[in-house]
Design an enzyme around this catalytic site. Structure first.
Site, short mmCIF file in Angstrom:
data_model
loop_
_atom_site.label_atom_id
_atom_site.label_comp_id
_atom_site.label_asym_id
_atom_site.label_seq_id
_atom_site.Cartn_x
_atom_site.Cartn_y
_atom_site.Cartn_z
N LYS A 132 -2.95 7.23 7.24
CA LYS A 132 -2.02 6.10 7.18
C LYS A 132 -1.52 5.94 5.76
O LYS A 132 -2.31 5.81 4.81
CB LYS A 132 -2.70 4.81 7.64
N ASN B 197 1.94 1.40 6.27
CA ASN B 197 1.17 0.20 6.00
C ASN B 197 2.11 -0.88 5.44
O ASN B 197 3.33 -0.74 5.48
CB ASN B 197 0.05 0.53 5.00
N ASN C 265 -0.58 -10.56 3.19
CA ASN C 265 -2.04 -10.67 3.25
C ASN C 265 -2.67 -9.90 2.09
O ASN C 265 -2.12 -8.93 1.60
CB ASN C 265 -2.58 -10.17 4.60
N ASN D 142 -4.67 -3.85 -1.04
CA ASN D 142 -5.59 -4.95 -1.33
C ASN D 142 -6.99 -4.53 -1.74
O ASN D 142 -7.88 -5.35 -1.85
CB ASN D 142 -5.67 -5.88 -0.11
N THR D 143 -7.19 -3.23 -1.95
CA THR D 143 -8.41 -2.70 -2.55
C THR D 143 -8.01 -1.99 -3.84
O THR D 143 -7.16 -1.10 -3.82
CB THR D 143 -9.13 -1.72 -1.61
N SER E 81 -3.75 0.66 1.91
CA SER E 81 -3.81 -0.79 1.75
C SER E 81 -3.63 -1.14 0.28
O SER E 81 -4.25 -0.53 -0.58
CB SER E 81 -5.16 -1.33 2.24
N PHE F 231 -10.10 -5.54 3.25
CA PHE F 231 -11.08 -4.83 4.09
C PHE F 231 -12.32 -5.69 4.36
O PHE F 231 -13.46 -5.20 4.26
CB PHE F 231 -11.51 -3.51 3.46
#
Length: 344
Positions: free
Chosen positions: A222, A251, A113, A182-183, A180, A117
């Site tokens: 996390k 994560n 994915n 993805n940022t 994450s 966010f």
């Protein structure tokens, strides 16, 4: 429930993953509101665990990401979890990354994915939490907070402090998500200087909130599975230095080597599911070796069976969380893991 899910899964897997995700949660909500969801699932497993001053009804929780906005709390609470973690929420609403941004890899029991966010903003989430029966009845609910994509990385601490201030009154615990992939640049917060600055700001803010409310809420961090031994030791030491209460490991991974030859295996994003099981366990073992019994670990990543959950506990975790395993195994996985841990 597992037989029913086995019948539904081929149909769901014909749909776009994000569409299937939303459709499943919407129908769970309907079943819960109409009063028959609890008749379709097994009775929750009672196995109380005392961690960070909280009594968790059982050690199996929902990982952040599945319910980003707290829209499905009461339905998800019916599935037998000992606790729920919702988010990641950011101070301001944001759409996340362009679609498509979620990909199934069934051959590997995995998901990639790059959601980014996507959420309605922290205030909308807080309002939904307050309306939920689960929260009103004292259910254990963690809030996972992050920074907005438009906030420069050097100003990230202000977003996290604002997020913590916003959820402090409603959260059983608060998770700080710095892992994450993805940022843009978010994982840079795991480096020594940035992490020290972030944790110092959060520690100071929590002291102010504790003085105001008379309650010290647990703070969890996390982290990613893509850390070497030195990184893990550094993070563990900083967690202790700034009074963090637990660490969630881990994560998604940015290492896609295990799925390169599978359809969608080269998509940009974070890989979850079975391929992250071993990297996650390696990080948990390294954290346990460094922290001993000073700080609890919540194990997440690659749990697709009760045996996988036991392996997380044996690696050093006190609690576990599920997400991708639910996509492949369905809701019966929750009680399977809870039974396995109770009998371990």
């Amino acid at each position: 429930m597992i037989d029913r899910y086995s019948l539904l899964r081929p149909w769901l897997f014909c749909l776009d993953p994000e569409q299937a995700h939303n459709l499943t949660l919407t129908n769970l909500d309907r079943a819960q509101r109409w009063g028959f969801l609890d008749k379709l699932v097994s009775k929750p497993i009672a196995d109380p665990q005392h961690v960070c001053g909280i009594e968790f009804p059982n050690p199996v929780g929902l990982a952040a990401g599945l319910d980003k906005d707290g829209k499905h709390i009461d339905a998800l609470a019916t599935l037998g979890f000992g606790f729920l973690e919702i988010g990641t929420v950011t101070p301001r609403p944001q759409p996340g990354n362009p679609k498509p941004r979620m990909f199934r890899l069934p051959e590997a029991q995995a998901i990639i994915n790059r959601m980014g966010f996507n959420n309605d903003g922290v205030q909308a989430c807080v309002a939904r939490v307050r309306q939920s029966q689960f929260w009103q009845n004292g259910g254990i609910l963690g809030l996972n907070i992050g920074k907005n994509a438009s906030t420069p990385i050097e100003d990230a601490a202000s977003d996290y402090v604002l997020g913590m201030e916003s959820v402090y009154d409603i959260a059983s615990y608060i998770t700080v998500n710095i892992s994450s992939p993805n940022t843009t640049n978010l994982r840079a917060l795991q480096g020594e200087d940035m992490l020290r600055d972030l944790l110092r700001n959060l520690d100071d803010a929590r002291k102010r909130l504790s003085d105001r409310t008379g309650i010290r809420k647990p703070l969890f961090l996390k982290i990613a599975p893509d850390l070497d031994q030195g990184d893990i030791h550094l993070i563990a030491d900083l967690l202790m230095e700034f009074g963090m209460d637990a660490v969630i490991a881990t994560n998604t991974t940015i290492s896609l080597d295990a799925v390169q030859d599978i359809e969608h295996g080269k998509e940009v994003g974070g890989l979850s599911g079975a391929p992250v099981r071993t990297p996650s366990n390696i990080v948990i073992k390294a954290l346990k070796a460094r922290l001993g019994d000073q700080l609890p670990i919540i194990g997440v990543g690659g749990i697709l069976s009760g045996a996988d959950a036991r392996e997380k506990i044996r690696s050093g975790a006190s609690l576990v969380q599920l997400y991708s395993g639910l996509i492949y195994r369905g809701p019966d996985l929750v009680n399977e893991c809870a039974r396995a841990l109770r009998s371990a």
